[in-house]
Design a protein around this motif. Structure first.
Motif, PDB file in Angstrom:
ATOM      1  N   CYS A 132       0.667  -1.295   0.176  1.00 41.99           N
ATOM      2  CA  CYS A 132       0.021   0.107   0.063  1.00 41.99           C
ATOM      3  C   CYS A 132       0.771   1.282   0.086  1.00 41.99           C
ATOM      4  O   CYS A 132       1.980   1.366   0.331  1.00 41.99           O
ATOM      5  CB  CYS A 132      -0.940   0.190   1.331  1.00 41.99           C
ATOM      6  SG  CYS A 132      -0.218   0.426   2.719  1.00 41.99           S
ATOM      7  N   ALA A 133      -0.025   2.349  -0.520  1.00 42.42           N
ATOM      8  CA  ALA A 133       0.766   3.596  -0.299  1.00 42.42           C
ATOM      9  C   ALA A 133       0.094   4.472   0.813  1.00 42.42           C
ATOM     10  O   ALA A 133      -1.048   4.157   1.010  1.00 42.42           O
ATOM     11  CB  ALA A 133       0.649   4.513  -1.478  1.00 42.42           C
ATOM     12  N   SER A 134       0.799   5.047   1.761  1.00 42.47           N
ATOM     13  CA  SER A 134       0.200   5.589   2.983  1.00 42.47           C
ATOM     14  C   SER A 134       0.947   6.727   3.515  1.00 42.47           C
ATOM     15  O   SER A 134       2.181   6.691   3.362  1.00 42.47           O
ATOM     16  CB  SER A 134      -0.075   4.664   4.049  1.00 42.47           C
ATOM     17  OG  SER A 134      -0.097   4.795   5.188  1.00 42.47           O
ATOM     18  N   THR A 135       0.222   7.722   4.345  1.00 39.50           N
ATOM     19  CA  THR A 135       0.868   8.744   4.809  1.00 39.50           C
ATOM     20  C   THR A 135       1.382   8.235   6.457  1.00 39.50           C
ATOM     21  O   THR A 135       2.035   8.732   7.152  1.00 39.50           O
ATOM     22  CB  THR A 135      -0.324   9.828   5.206  1.00 39.50           C
ATOM     23  OG1 THR A 135      -1.340   9.322   5.947  1.00 39.50           O
ATOM     24  CG2 THR A 135      -0.476  10.611   3.966  1.00 39.50           C
ATOM     25  N   GLY A 136       1.419   6.879   6.554  1.00 37.10           N
ATOM     26  CA  GLY A 136       1.723   6.494   7.628  1.00 37.10           C
ATOM     27  C   GLY A 136       1.023   5.034   8.400  1.00 37.10           C
ATOM     28  O   GLY A 136       1.377   3.954   8.429  1.00 37.10           O
ATOM     29  N   ASN A 137      -0.407   5.280   8.810  1.00 34.87           N
ATOM     30  CA  ASN A 137      -0.753   4.422   9.567  1.00 34.87           C
ATOM     31  C   ASN A 137      -1.318   3.112   8.781  1.00 34.87           C
ATOM     32  O   ASN A 137      -1.358   2.084   9.481  1.00 34.87           O
ATOM     33  CB  ASN A 137      -2.225   5.055  10.442  1.00 34.87           C
ATOM     34  CG  ASN A 137      -1.503   5.769  11.589  1.00 34.87           C
ATOM     35  OD1 ASN A 137      -0.522   5.476  12.096  1.00 34.87           O
ATOM     36  ND2 ASN A 137      -2.459   6.804  12.016  1.00 34.87           N
ATOM     37  N   ALA A 138      -1.932   3.353   7.743  1.00 33.75           N
ATOM     38  CA  ALA A 138      -2.496   2.047   7.057  1.00 33.75           C
ATOM     39  C   ALA A 138      -1.049   1.389   6.729  1.00 33.75           C
ATOM     40  O   ALA A 138      -1.335   0.196   6.751  1.00 33.75           O
ATOM     41  CB  ALA A 138      -2.747   2.749   5.579  1.00 33.75           C
ATOM     42  N   ALA A 139      -0.044   2.044   6.487  1.00 34.73           N
ATOM     43  CA  ALA A 139       1.174   1.296   6.223  1.00 34.73           C
ATOM     44  C   ALA A 139       1.961   0.504   7.568  1.00 34.73           C
ATOM     45  O   ALA A 139       1.983  -0.409   7.359  1.00 34.73           O
ATOM     46  CB  ALA A 139       2.337   2.104   5.952  1.00 34.73           C
ATOM     47  N   SER A 140       1.832   1.432   8.585  1.00 34.96           N
ATOM     48  CA  SER A 140       2.500   0.529   9.822  1.00 34.96           C
ATOM     49  C   SER A 140       1.435  -0.486  10.162  1.00 34.96           C
ATOM     50  O   SER A 140       2.092  -1.456  10.784  1.00 34.96           O
ATOM     51  CB  SER A 140       2.722   1.624  10.815  1.00 34.96           C
ATOM     52  OG  SER A 140       1.635   2.497  11.047  1.00 34.96           O
ATOM     53  N   SER A 141       0.164  -0.225  10.001  1.00 34.79           N
ATOM     54  CA  SER A 141      -0.733  -1.510  10.677  1.00 34.79           C
ATOM     55  C   SER A 141      -0.436  -2.755   9.383  1.00 34.79           C
ATOM     56  O   SER A 141      -0.553  -3.747   9.949  1.00 34.79           O
ATOM     57  CB  SER A 141      -2.141  -1.197  10.495  1.00 34.79           C
ATOM     58  OG  SER A 141      -2.508  -0.771   9.165  1.00 34.79           O
ATOM     59  N   LEU A 142      -0.453  -2.270   8.285  1.00 35.52           N
ATOM     60  CA  LEU A 142      -0.243  -3.285   7.230  1.00 35.52           C
ATOM     61  C   LEU A 142       0.840  -4.059   7.610  1.00 35.52           C
ATOM     62  O   LEU A 142       1.106  -5.491   7.738  1.00 35.52           O
ATOM     63  CB  LEU A 142      -0.445  -2.940   5.928  1.00 35.52           C
ATOM     64  CG  LEU A 142      -0.288  -4.170   4.951  1.00 35.52           C
ATOM     65  CD1 LEU A 142      -1.488  -4.987   4.795  1.00 35.52           C
ATOM     66  CD2 LEU A 142      -0.234  -3.429   3.242  1.00 35.52           C
ATOM     67  N   ALA A 143       2.166  -3.452   7.977  1.00 33.94           N
ATOM     68  CA  ALA A 143       3.414  -4.034   8.223  1.00 33.94           C
ATOM     69  C   ALA A 143       3.337  -4.820   9.439  1.00 33.94           C
ATOM     70  O   ALA A 143       3.648  -6.198   9.515  1.00 33.94           O
ATOM     71  CB  ALA A 143       4.565  -3.041   8.269  1.00 33.94           C
ATOM     72  N   GLY A 144       2.543  -4.257  10.361  1.00 35.87           N
ATOM     73  CA  GLY A 144       2.707  -5.207  11.655  1.00 35.87           C
ATOM     74  C   GLY A 144       1.881  -6.432  11.455  1.00 35.87           C
ATOM     75  O   GLY A 144       2.161  -7.506  11.913  1.00 35.87           O
ATOM     76  N   ASN A 145       0.559  -6.435  10.902  1.00 31.80           N
ATOM     77  CA  ASN A 145      -0.121  -7.521  10.490  1.00 31.80           C
ATOM     78  C   ASN A 145       0.387  -8.321   9.617  1.00 31.80           C
ATOM     79  O   ASN A 145       0.210  -9.730   9.952  1.00 31.80           O
ATOM     80  CB  ASN A 145      -1.704  -6.866  10.021  1.00 31.80           C
ATOM     81  CG  ASN A 145      -2.622  -6.649  11.222  1.00 31.80           C
ATOM     82  OD1 ASN A 145      -3.312  -7.233  12.022  1.00 31.80           O
ATOM     83  ND2 ASN A 145      -2.450  -5.265  11.532  1.00 31.80           N
ATOM     84  N   ALA A 146       1.099  -8.113   8.762  1.00 29.86           N
ATOM     85  CA  ALA A 146       1.863  -8.738   7.806  1.00 29.86           C
ATOM     86  C   ALA A 146       2.839  -9.592   8.492  1.00 29.86           C
ATOM     87  O   ALA A 146       3.054 -10.551   8.175  1.00 29.86           O
ATOM     88  CB  ALA A 146       2.427  -7.976   6.565  1.00 29.86           C
ATOM     89  N   ALA A 147       3.674  -8.823   9.429  1.00 28.14           N
ATOM     90  CA  ALA A 147       4.683  -9.655  10.079  1.00 28.14           C
ATOM     91  C   ALA A 147       4.068 -10.757  10.970  1.00 28.14           C
ATOM     92  O   ALA A 147       4.770 -11.741  10.990  1.00 28.14           O
ATOM     93  CB  ALA A 147       5.382  -8.434  10.895  1.00 28.14           C
ATOM     94  N   ALA A 148       2.922 -10.576  11.557  1.00 32.43           N
ATOM     95  CA  ALA A 148       2.575 -11.529  12.564  1.00 32.43           C
ATOM     96  C   ALA A 148       2.144 -12.604  11.824  1.00 32.43           C
ATOM     97  O   ALA A 148       2.074 -13.709  12.499  1.00 32.43           O
ATOM     98  CB  ALA A 148       1.293 -11.019  13.185  1.00 32.43           C
TER      99      ALA A 148
END
Ligand SMILES: *Cc1c(COP(=O)(O)O)cnc(C)c1O
Ligand SMILES: [Zn+2]
Length: 416
Positions: A132-148
């Protein structure tokens, strides 16, 4: 997806079979998932939900577009507290104010609800890269959920991203492209890469499932209020996905007769960037070309969206709910951050506190009744952007390491 009927284009009304990787309608319109409420009504009830031992967003599984056999992601999302804030309410002139603290989600924003849904869907279609492209939170949440869940994650962010959010991305092990430009540029690159490499697309507005994840915030609010809808729900608005998702959540419960009335939405944007409000007011949406000018009024990075991707749904939600719109300045956001922290113990990032700034303004002009039940959604946690937090407050008291000095200082304070 047993309770889902079809996906419907909000522009032309065209209907599609719901598959995990559907995006926009052929006409370019956004799709919305439609449910079979009659069937759902027979299967679930408020009482059944209350008895559920699932304390996360998946508590409302019967109202979500997921396959029954799908395993839920690893992070625990949702079930965030709804605080009754007497002191904060008094301060702004409301007797029945609540905060829904979405900063309590695992990556500290409401976006987790959507990203968890994206991971479930990516798994359904067996894609092992999400983007995704994001100003921040969409990205950090996707990264965290993906890592898990051990899904690979590629993120495009604009140059201006608060360091806390950038740290989250890198700590979660995402591949991060920091684009030398604005959000629009990051978005364009992400769309190209997603198309080219066949990744799973978590760009909000394009992916109709994300709204379905986010709408669970509204379900929780109603359940926490004893299956009652508040009079107003205040949300800060950027792309417009959050406000339309929350509206969909209330509409679902209303269609199921779990609640007997709908709230009015309070849409809060920033002074320097409020294209959705301008569109509702049918003002000409002027394109600003001067980057300097745009970045000035932009402490609330999460809602600094010049070209909102979900404006149609957002406008519809605001109008259908007979909502109120208000815009706030950077100074008002900073004041609201401090006030929220001091009077409720909740630390919001600028976009989260913007909603309080908005309500405060509406109270000052008597646009909201004093005893109205108002829920303010705190969309993200302040630690994500502590530089802005520091800007909102005074310096600490400096003292020499001597008791006499301390005692002298104490006399000047009103603590004693
Ligand atoms: C994304 C976000 C918003 C706004 O949501 P939109 O869907 O872009 O309107 C508000 N606050 C925070 C903290 C966000 O991350
Ligand atoms: Zn269409």
């Amino acid at each position: 997806m047993k309770n889902v009927k079809y996906a419907e284009c909000i522009k032309c009304g065209c209907r599609y079979q719901v598959k995990a990787d559907i995006t926009l309608c052929e006409c370019g319109g956004n799709l919305e998932i439609r449910y079979d409420y009659e069937k759902i009504k027979k299967e679930i009830s408020k009482e059944k939900i209350e008895k559920s031992c699932e304390h996360s967003m998946w508590r409302y599984r019967d109202l979500l577009p997921i396959e029954e056999e799908m395993r839920m992601p690893n992070l625990i999302i949702g079930n965030t507290p709804l605080y009754r804030c007497k002191n904060l309410g008094e301060k702004i002139g409301l007797t029945d104010l609540y905060l829904k603290d979405e900063g309590r989600n695992p990556t500290a924003s409401l976006k987790d609800r959507a990203s968890a849904m994206a991971i479930v869907k990516a798994n359904e279609v067996k894609k092992n890269v999400v983007c995704c492209a994001s100003t921040g939170n969409a990205a950090s949440s996707l990264a965290g959920n993906a890592a898990a869940d051990q899904v690979r994650c590629v993120i495009f962010v604009p140059a201006r991203i608060p360091r806390g959010k950038l740290a989250q991305l890198l700590i979660f092990g995402a591949t991060v492209f920091k684009v030398d430009g604005r959000y629009e540029d990051a978005f364009r690159l992400s769309e190209w890469a997603i198309q080219k490499y066949g990744w799973y697309n978590r760009n909000a507005a394009i992916n109709p499932f994300l709204m379905e994840g986010k709408k669970t915030a509204a379900y929780e609010i109603c359940e926490q209020l004893g299956w009652e809808s508040p009079d107003y729900v205040a949300v800060s608005v950027g792309d417009g996905c959050t406000i339309s998702s929350v509206w969909k959540g209330f509409m679902d419960l209303y269609c199921l007769k779990f609640i007997s009335k709908l709230p009015k939405l309070i849409s809060v944007q920033v002074n320097g960037c409020c294209p959705i409000h301008q569109a509702v007011k049918k003002e000409n949406v002027k394109k600003k070309d001067n980057l300097q000018e745009i970045q000035k009024g932009m402490i609330a990075d999460s809602i600094a969206v010049e070209t909102p991707r979900n404006y149609e749904k957002a406008i519809r939600a605001i109008l259908q709910s007979q909502g109120i719109m208000t815009e706030v300045s950077d100074e008002e956001i900073l004041d609201a951050m401090k006030m929220m922290g001091c009077y409720s113990g909740v630390f919001a990032e600028p976009a989260g506190a913007a909603a309080l700034g908005g309500i405060r303004k509406l109270c000052q002009t008597d646009k909201i009744r004093k005893n109205a039940k108002v829920v303010l959604i705190v969309t993200g946690n302040g630690l994500k952007d502590y530089d802005s937090g520091i800007r909102a407050v005074e310096c600490p008291i400096e003292v020499k390491p001597e008791i006499q000095c301390l005692e002298k200082m104490m006399k000047t304070l009103d603590l004693l």
